[in-house]
Write a protein that holds these residues in place. Structure first.
Motif, PDB file in Angstrom:
ATOM      1  N   SER A  81       5.432  -0.348   8.119  1.00  0.00           N
ATOM      2  CA  SER A  81       4.996   1.058   7.680  1.00  0.00           C
ATOM      3  C   SER A  81       6.055   1.911   7.721  1.00  0.00           C
ATOM      4  CB  SER A  81       3.765   1.502   8.703  1.00  0.00           C
ATOM      5  OG  SER A  81       2.691   0.790   8.686  1.00  0.00           O
ATOM      6  N   LYS A  82       5.994   2.824   6.700  1.00  0.00           N
ATOM      7  CA  LYS A  82       7.080   3.870   6.462  1.00  0.00           C
ATOM      8  C   LYS A  82       6.245   5.193   6.188  1.00  0.00           C
ATOM      9  CE  LYS A  82      10.429   3.051   4.007  1.00  0.00           C
ATOM     10  NZ  LYS A  82      11.737   3.064   4.688  1.00  0.00           N
ATOM     11  N   PRO A  83       5.950   5.811   7.387  1.00  0.00           N
ATOM     12  CA  PRO A  83       5.356   7.269   7.014  1.00  0.00           C
ATOM     13  C   PRO A  83       6.403   8.405   6.770  1.00  0.00           C
ATOM     14  CG  PRO A  83       5.432   6.605   9.348  1.00  0.00           C
ATOM     15  CD  PRO A  83       6.281   5.647   8.839  1.00  0.00           C
ATOM     16  N   PHE A  84       5.956   9.307   6.071  1.00  0.00           N
ATOM     17  CA  PHE A  84       6.825  10.546   5.829  1.00  0.00           C
ATOM     18  C   PHE A  84       6.172  11.549   5.069  1.00  0.00           C
ATOM     19  CE2 PHE A  84       7.826   7.507   2.476  1.00  0.00           C
ATOM     20  CZ  PHE A  84       7.502   8.392   1.417  1.00  0.00           C
ATOM     21  N   LEU A 101       0.804  -1.186  -0.006  1.00  0.00           N
ATOM     22  CA  LEU A 101      -0.109   0.087   0.066  1.00  0.00           C
ATOM     23  C   LEU A 101       0.779   1.304  -0.113  1.00  0.00           C
ATOM     24  CD1 LEU A 101      -2.725   1.640   0.645  1.00  0.00           C
ATOM     25  CD2 LEU A 101      -2.197   1.045   2.962  1.00  0.00           C
ATOM     26  N   LEU A 102       0.740   2.024  -0.965  1.00  0.00           N
ATOM     27  CA  LEU A 102       1.355   3.709  -0.810  1.00  0.00           C
ATOM     28  C   LEU A 102       0.162   4.529  -0.877  1.00  0.00           C
ATOM     29  CD1 LEU A 102       3.240   5.772  -1.379  1.00  0.00           C
ATOM     30  CD2 LEU A 102       3.425   5.109  -3.896  1.00  0.00           C
ATOM     31  N   ALA A 103      -0.054   5.410   0.260  1.00  0.00           N
ATOM     32  CA  ALA A 103      -0.989   6.185   0.243  1.00  0.00           C
ATOM     33  C   ALA A 103      -0.736   7.654   0.489  1.00  0.00           C
ATOM     34  CB  ALA A 103      -2.109   5.945   1.463  1.00  0.00           C
ATOM     35  N   VAL A 104      -1.030   8.678  -0.318  1.00  0.00           N
ATOM     36  CA  VAL A 104      -0.663   9.798  -0.246  1.00  0.00           C
ATOM     37  C   VAL A 104      -1.894  11.037  -0.062  1.00  0.00           C
ATOM     38  CG1 VAL A 104       0.795  11.979  -1.571  1.00  0.00           C
ATOM     39  CG2 VAL A 104       1.345   9.581  -2.087  1.00  0.00           C
ATOM     40  N   GLY A 105      -1.832  11.768   1.094  1.00  0.00           N
ATOM     41  CA  GLY A 105      -2.615  12.903   1.313  1.00  0.00           C
ATOM     42  C   GLY A 105      -2.421  14.126   0.983  1.00  0.00           C
ATOM     43  N   ALA A 106      -3.579  14.842   0.654  1.00  0.00           N
ATOM     44  CA  ALA A 106      -3.231  16.194   0.491  1.00  0.00           C
ATOM     45  C   ALA A 106      -3.047  16.963   1.769  1.00  0.00           C
ATOM     46  CB  ALA A 106      -4.689  16.882   0.183  1.00  0.00           C
ATOM     47  N   SER A 107      -2.977  16.203   2.610  1.00  0.00           N
ATOM     48  CA  SER A 107      -2.103  17.052   4.058  1.00  0.00           C
ATOM     49  C   SER A 107      -2.242  15.594   5.121  1.00  0.00           C
ATOM     50  CB  SER A 107      -2.820  18.061   4.574  1.00  0.00           C
ATOM     51  OG  SER A 107      -4.116  17.645   4.944  1.00  0.00           O
ATOM     52  N   PRO A 137      -2.568   9.255  10.240  1.00  0.00           N
ATOM     53  CA  PRO A 137      -3.199   9.721  11.412  1.00  0.00           C
ATOM     54  C   PRO A 137      -2.412  11.101  12.146  1.00  0.00           C
ATOM     55  CG  PRO A 137      -1.758   7.674  12.069  1.00  0.00           C
ATOM     56  CD  PRO A 137      -1.897   7.893  10.400  1.00  0.00           C
ATOM     57  N   ASP A 138      -1.281  11.390  11.554  1.00  0.00           N
ATOM     58  CA  ASP A 138      -0.391  12.490  12.139  1.00  0.00           C
ATOM     59  C   ASP A 138      -0.188  13.512  10.860  1.00  0.00           C
ATOM     60  OD1 ASP A 138       1.643  11.522  10.810  1.00  0.00           O
ATOM     61  OD2 ASP A 138       2.504  10.433  12.572  1.00  0.00           O
ATOM     62  N   GLU A 139       0.902  14.356  11.363  1.00  0.00           N
ATOM     63  CA  GLU A 139       1.081  15.361  10.349  1.00  0.00           C
ATOM     64  C   GLU A 139       1.615  15.036   9.081  1.00  0.00           C
ATOM     65  OE1 GLU A 139       4.666  14.841  12.448  1.00  0.00           O
ATOM     66  OE2 GLU A 139       2.697  15.023  13.176  1.00  0.00           O
ATOM     67  N   ARG A 140       2.213  13.692   8.728  1.00  0.00           N
ATOM     68  CA  ARG A 140       2.750  13.193   7.871  1.00  0.00           C
ATOM     69  C   ARG A 140       1.920  12.738   6.863  1.00  0.00           C
ATOM     70  NH1 ARG A 140       6.945   9.203  11.241  1.00  0.00           N
ATOM     71  NH2 ARG A 140       4.864   9.054  12.263  1.00  0.00           N
ATOM     72  N   ASN A 141       2.218  12.977   5.403  1.00  0.00           N
ATOM     73  CA  ASN A 141       1.098  13.026   4.271  1.00  0.00           C
ATOM     74  C   ASN A 141       1.428  11.691   3.591  1.00  0.00           C
ATOM     75  OD1 ASN A 141       3.289  14.285   3.039  1.00  0.00           O
ATOM     76  ND2 ASN A 141       1.675  14.524   1.418  1.00  0.00           N
ATOM     77  N   VAL A 142       2.379  10.934   3.812  1.00  0.00           N
ATOM     78  CA  VAL A 142       2.488   9.884   2.978  1.00  0.00           C
ATOM     79  C   VAL A 142       2.730   8.415   3.939  1.00  0.00           C
ATOM     80  CG1 VAL A 142       3.919   8.516   1.336  1.00  0.00           C
ATOM     81  CG2 VAL A 142       3.853  10.998   1.289  1.00  0.00           C
ATOM     82  N   CYS A 143       2.263   7.458   3.482  1.00  0.00           N
ATOM     83  CA  CYS A 143       2.517   6.167   4.181  1.00  0.00           C
ATOM     84  C   CYS A 143       2.580   5.098   3.202  1.00  0.00           C
ATOM     85  CB  CYS A 143       1.188   5.787   5.310  1.00  0.00           C
ATOM     86  SG  CYS A 143       1.598   4.320   6.207  1.00  0.00           S
ATOM     87  N   VAL A 144       3.578   4.362   3.540  1.00  0.00           N
ATOM     88  CA  VAL A 144       4.038   3.212   2.722  1.00  0.00           C
ATOM     89  C   VAL A 144       4.149   2.036   3.596  1.00  0.00           C
ATOM     90  CG1 VAL A 144       5.807   2.055   1.086  1.00  0.00           C
ATOM     91  CG2 VAL A 144       5.392   4.316   0.927  1.00  0.00           C
TER      92      VAL A 144
END
Length: 374
Positions: free
Chosen positions: A322-325, A269-275, A288-295
């Motif tokens: 998980s790798k959030p950034f 899974l690779l998810a990118v948010g507008a924020s 769930p936090d201020e990081r807008n990408v999660c792999v």
């Protein structure tokens, strides 16, 4: 329900709204009458109570003589005109919301310009699909034209991850109290083959969750209850058999173009948010936090079953898979076909579409925000 039971209080609230003081206010409400907020009795009962309460609250504000429904809303009404006079337009299926916004943009471009030009309040009342269609068309408009708009997204769908608040009162507050317009970023998916571009305004992702989205849409109306939750459970068992999870090369960059991540692994899974602080699938806290990408990397079936509940709470980001950034642009290249989803709409990416990229756009979408209150 009778749609006038929704349209009448909304029209009354807009008529007393504090949005864009000193300018004529024209509102357009795009509603999907089949959305869960209208058709599920328990939800409509809650919405109806909130509308009645806020209609009463709005009457404490002066009645605006310069406020009324848009010409587009009046002309789009296919009934006897009663809904159009209240500013309500109804979607008839895919594509309707986009057509309404195109007509609204033409209306706005044909009126006078300057400080006293009409200000357009664009209200969506449906699910994420209605919002996605409307905002995609609005995004294409010239910046000067968009400056005469504000978007308000009511939580009238089933999931409501793209709405401006999860409860209706949290959105209606922005109409009866002083508010401001802030610009939000969108997400854009581009491909090497030229397929797309595809837009999203909440989360754009590839992999397992896009498969869940695809199957949920495919079976919508055929399965009872929360079919997204059902497909999350099924996907844990089926996904690897239908879509081979192969190696993926991922590179990420900040807004200045500096590389912040570069890795290759089997990506589930690779998810990118507008924020950051974004949800999907009816409040699943993928970011769930201020990081807008999660792999999330591939894992065993046993591990998937053990961890899938953590996506509701956001606890997955603390696990080694998980790798959030944070990133402004994420480029990826895979070996196998993989599904992508944009705010609940899915598309299949094939090897010829790689490399593909998900990137944040400029600040483009005018969103109504609650201003300072005494």
């Amino acid at each position: 329900m009778n749609l006038e039971e929704f349209a009448k209080p909304m029209a009354a609230i807009c008529s007393h709204s504090l949005v864009a003081p000193g300018r004529p206010l024209h509102w357009t409400i795009i509603a999907n009458p089949t959305a869960g907020g209208f058709t599920i009795k328990s939800r409509w009962k809650q919405h109806s109570a909130a509308l009645k309460l806020y209609m009463e609250k709005a009457e404490a504000n002066p009645l605006r003589e310069d406020a009324g429904p848009s010409k587009t809303a009046l002309e789009a009404d296919q009934s006897r005109g009663s809904l159009g006079r209240l500013g309500l337009t109804l979607t008839q299926g895919p594509g309707t919301a986009g057509k309404i916004v195109k007509a609204l943009l033409e209306e706005a471009s044909s009126t006078r310009s300057g400080g006293n030009a009409p200000f357009h309040l664009l209200i969506t009342a449906g699910g994420d699909g209605t919002s996605l269609e409307a905002l995609t068309v609005l995004y294409t408009a010239p910046a000067a034209l968009r400056s005469n708009f504000a978007v308000l997204r009511l939580p009238m769908g089933t999931g409501n991850d793209g709405a401006d608040a999860r409860e209706l009162d949290g959105v209606l507050d922005r109409l009866i109290h002083p508010s401001t317009v802030e610009y939000a970023r969108a997400l854009r998916l581009t491909t090497a083959s030229g397929k797309g571009p595809f837009m999203a305004f909440n989360i754009l992702s590839v992999g397992l969750d896009a498969f869940v989205t695809h199957m949920t849409n495919k079976m919508k109306g055929k399965l009872p209850g929360d079919s997204y939750k059902l497909w999350v459970d099924i996907a844990s068992l089926l996904y690897d058999r239908l879509y081979k999870v192969g190696h993926m090369d991922v590179r990420a960059f900040d807004e200045a173009g500096r590389q912040v991540e570069d890795f290759g692994e089997k990506v589930l899974l690779l998810a990118v948010g507008a924020s950051g602080h974004r949800t999907y699938g009816s409040n699943k806290r993928i970011l769930p936090d201020e990081r807008n990408v999660c792999v999330v990397q591939q894992m065993s079936l046993f591990r998937k079953v053990a961890l899938k509940g953590l996506f509701t709470t956001g606890g997955h980001i603390h696990k080694p898979e998980s790798k959030p950034f944070n990133a402004h642009r994420v480029e990826f290249r895979g070996e196998n076909p993989i599904l992508a989803q944009m705010d609940g709409e899915a598309v299949l990416l094939k090897p010829e579409d790689f490399p593909a990229a998900i990137e944040l756009t400029e600040l483009a979408i005018p969103v109504l925000k609650l201003g300072e209150r005494d």
